[in-house]
Structures are given as C-alpha cells and as structure tokens.
Design a protein around this motif. Sequence first.
Motif, PDB file in Angstrom:
ATOM      1  N   THR A  97       0.772  -1.110  -0.057  1.00 50.21           N
ATOM      2  CA  THR A  97      -0.341  -0.043  -0.064  1.00 50.21           C
ATOM      3  C   THR A  97       0.948   1.179  -0.124  1.00 50.21           C
ATOM      4  N   GLU A 134       1.767   2.494  -3.301  1.00 51.11           N
ATOM      5  CA  GLU A 134       0.646   2.950  -4.093  1.00 51.11           C
ATOM      6  C   GLU A 134       0.004   1.939  -4.738  1.00 51.11           C
ATOM      7  N   ARG A 136      -3.048  -0.310  -5.249  1.00 51.31           N
ATOM      8  CA  ARG A 136      -4.550  -0.168  -4.948  1.00 51.31           C
ATOM      9  C   ARG A 136      -4.886  -1.586  -4.718  1.00 51.31           C
ATOM     10  N   PHE A 189      -4.034  -2.569  -1.172  1.00 50.87           N
ATOM     11  CA  PHE A 189      -4.950  -1.703  -0.515  1.00 50.87           C
ATOM     12  C   PHE A 189      -6.064  -2.135  -0.098  1.00 50.87           C
ATOM     13  N   ARG A 190      -6.661  -2.566  -1.351  1.00 49.18           N
ATOM     14  CA  ARG A 190      -8.045  -3.464  -0.967  1.00 49.18           C
ATOM     15  C   ARG A 190      -8.100  -4.511  -0.216  1.00 49.18           C
ATOM     16  N   TRP A 203      -3.546   5.231   3.746  1.00 48.90           N
ATOM     17  CA  TRP A 203      -2.993   5.449   2.191  1.00 48.90           C
ATOM     18  C   TRP A 203      -1.855   6.354   2.266  1.00 48.90           C
ATOM     19  N   PHE A 254     -15.290   1.104   0.825  1.00 44.28           N
ATOM     20  CA  PHE A 254     -14.046   1.236  -0.039  1.00 44.28           C
ATOM     21  C   PHE A 254     -14.022   1.776  -1.272  1.00 44.28           C
ATOM     22  N   GLU A 273     -11.666   5.126  -2.244  1.00 42.20           N
ATOM     23  CA  GLU A 273     -11.027   5.182  -3.472  1.00 42.20           C
ATOM     24  C   GLU A 273     -11.286   6.763  -4.320  1.00 42.20           C
ATOM     25  N   ILE A 278      -9.305   9.075  -2.843  1.00 36.46           N
ATOM     26  CA  ILE A 278      -8.017   9.048  -3.158  1.00 36.46           C
ATOM     27  C   ILE A 278      -7.700   9.700  -4.550  1.00 36.46           C
ATOM     28  N   LYS A 330       2.189  12.147  -0.373  1.00 35.32           N
ATOM     29  CA  LYS A 330       2.360  11.083   0.559  1.00 35.32           C
ATOM     30  C   LYS A 330       3.788  11.527   1.713  1.00 35.32           C
TER      31      LYS A 330
END
Lengths: 180, 250
Positions: free
Chosen positions: A13, A16, A18, A21-22, A58, B72, B76, B79, B152
Amino acid sequence: MARARLVEALVRTGEEDRVAFRDLYSLTSAKLFGICYRICGERQAAEDVLHDVYLTIWKRAGAYEPSRASPITWLATIARNRAIDWQRAQTVRRSTPIEDAPEILDKAPLVSETMLHDEQSHLLQECLDLLEQRQRSAIHTAFFDGVTYAELAERQNIPLGTMKSWVRRGLARLRECLER
Amino acid sequence: MTDSRHLEIPGDEGPDMTAAELALGVLDGDERAHAMRRVLSEPGFARAVEQWRGYLSQLFDLWPALAAPDIFPRIERSIDRLSGATTVVHAQPRGSRLWPSLAALSSIAAVGLLMILLLRPIPLPTVPEPRQNVPVTAPQPTLVASLEPDTKALPMTVVYDQGSGTIRLTQSTLARADRSAQLWVIPADGTPRSLGLLQDRGGTALTLSPILRRHLAAGATLAVSIEPLGGSKTGLPTGPVVATGALAPV
C-alpha cells in the motif's frame, strides 16, 4: 500466515498498490471499524472516521516500518487517534458509556489472534489481572472509550483527584509487573 | 526513571506516572501540554511513553471487531480526488480561490499530533532564548498543528509558543531546490499572512512580530505554499498549497 500477509499488504500500500490496499481493507476494516464505533458511539460518525482512517493509512503507509510495530498495532493506533480526535471535537460530551457498544471482554476471544502476537502479548493482560477491579476498570475505560481523567471521574461520580490516584497507582503496579 | 518509581506527588494523587498517562490518553489541558513538551525535550521520557504505548497496544487484541460497511469505493474516490485536486491546483495557481476551502480541509485533518509524537519523536530545532523583555502574564498555552501534506510525505509538526512568539516546524521536504516553501496563517478573517519561509533542509524556527502573533490563535489555519525562490512577491500565496492544518491547544 495472516500477519505476514498483513505486513505485505501494508508495505505494498505504501508503494501505492491499490490491489494491496483493497486487500488491506478487507483484512482490517472490521477491526478498525470496531475501534471507531466504540469511541465515536454512533454509526455514521464511525463510518466517516473510518473513511478518514483509511485515507491516512494510504498517505502514511510508506512510512510504516515492520521492525518497529506490528501492522495491526500501527493501523489500530491511527484508528484510535482519529476517533479520539473526532470525539474531542464534539461539543456535547457523552457522560455515560454508550449502551449498545459491543462488550469489551476481560478475557478476549482473540478475533485476529494470528495477526498479532509476539511473545509478550499476554503479559499486559496477566498484569492487569493483578490490579484492583476499580483500577483495572478505569484503565480499560480510558483506553477503549478514549476518555480523559475528567470524564472518567464524571462517569464514576468521584472527585478528580481520587480518580487520578486510582489510575496512577494502578499504572505504577502495572509497571512493576511488566518490568519484572 | 527508577528513582521516581515511588515518588509521591503532593496532595496524594499517586505516584508520577506521566509517561503512562500520556500514552493512555487521560491527560488534558495544561497537564497534557506539559507532558507533550517533555516528549520533545527529554529523550528518556519520550522512550518511556513509547514503551507504554507498546504495552498498551496489547489491549487492541481485546477490541471486538465489527462488520464494517463497504466504504472502500468511497475511500477510492477520495484518493482519486486527492491526486486530482493537486493537478487542478497546479494548473490554476490562483491561490486566493483556494483559501475558503482550506478551513474545511484542515478541520477534517484533525490533529494527529499525538500519534506522530509517539510513533516517531521528531527533533525540533531549538529556538534561541528571546532577549527582549516579554511581559510576564498568565501562562499562555502552547498551540500545536499537524500539517498534512497533499502528497504522501510525512505530516509536519508545528509547535507555537505563545509566550515567546516562536513557531517551530519539523523538517520539510516540500519544495524543490529552485522553489521556496512559504508558511502562512489564515486567521478568522480569511486573509492569509506570511509567517516566513521554511528552511529547505532541517527544521525551521521563526520568531514572529507582535502583529503576526495576534493572528495565531487556536482554530487558525496554517498552510504551506510553493513559491518562487525568496517567497511570494505579492504578499499573498501564488503557488499551489501543499500542506494545511489547524492550530489547537495541546
């Protein structure tokens, strides 16, 4: 094993990824939602805080160092702090524990036991068992409900100084036990 | 630390367990402010807090999980917006239009300072003792902010000492070598005022003029914008805003 999978999901994660992350979300959202809900005391707020928590994850996952903290501790700390931020920003303080929050058990069924655990993990619980019930209960409430001395004292309807004294003596005893 | 183990505090409020209390989160007001200052100034104390945080984290095991709604997709989208927003800012660097939304943004980005301090104690630059005579009045609380970057990068910790008018920031790596990162306060009137430029290396410490000090109160928004070398020529931010946060009492 689950912990290794979690570390990998968190580290990826940070790059980056995804999909990772999921995966991280599906592995941890129930745990983190439990934390948000307990502290926020209402579902909609807990959902909003959970959303914030994962955005923070994130953004900060790149800074996670597997050698410093277990992944669930790292994630749970973010969730607890965000939820406390939300709770302390509310103008009306909740003066009684929420009725329908899931019970915190003294002896936990370890929902995620394969995720956590190093050799020390049960030491704290053993040491907490040595405390007087009122000390243990105050420390528990402070941690799980995210409340300060002032609110602890108010809930128990005892003077602030008395509450501080209970907790401090409890913490001192805990330290003796933990460092033994 | 061992010598304080059985130390009793006057008033019989129990032994000194400040590190544990800070990790547990029971302190507020002045006691919390004092403890936070000790985290910054006493490495031994900071280690003790971190150790307690480690002990207490074992309690996370006991926290019951609760089936979470599937948010989720919403995460997303946020993001996507996060990275999309940055592009918009770059394409349309009309700083003034960005400011109204900042207050909202920064209140969402509530101060995660405790976590930052506890997870990684960050050395703050020291500030030279103020030489002028600052009138001694009632002690004023220290204000803190966590500036959340759009990228980040790690959040920056800001500590503002109202007594001496000094503001200190942890290391920033926001600006490229040919740019300056400029710190602004947006007080209640919504007009940004420059507080100064951030060092391109290491932390930054700024001593503010009495006029600027009036704008730094709890709730004021701090923001960092990227400007030409030497800072904005217009007196207002002209480049993209890359980090924001709100001042809050510790």
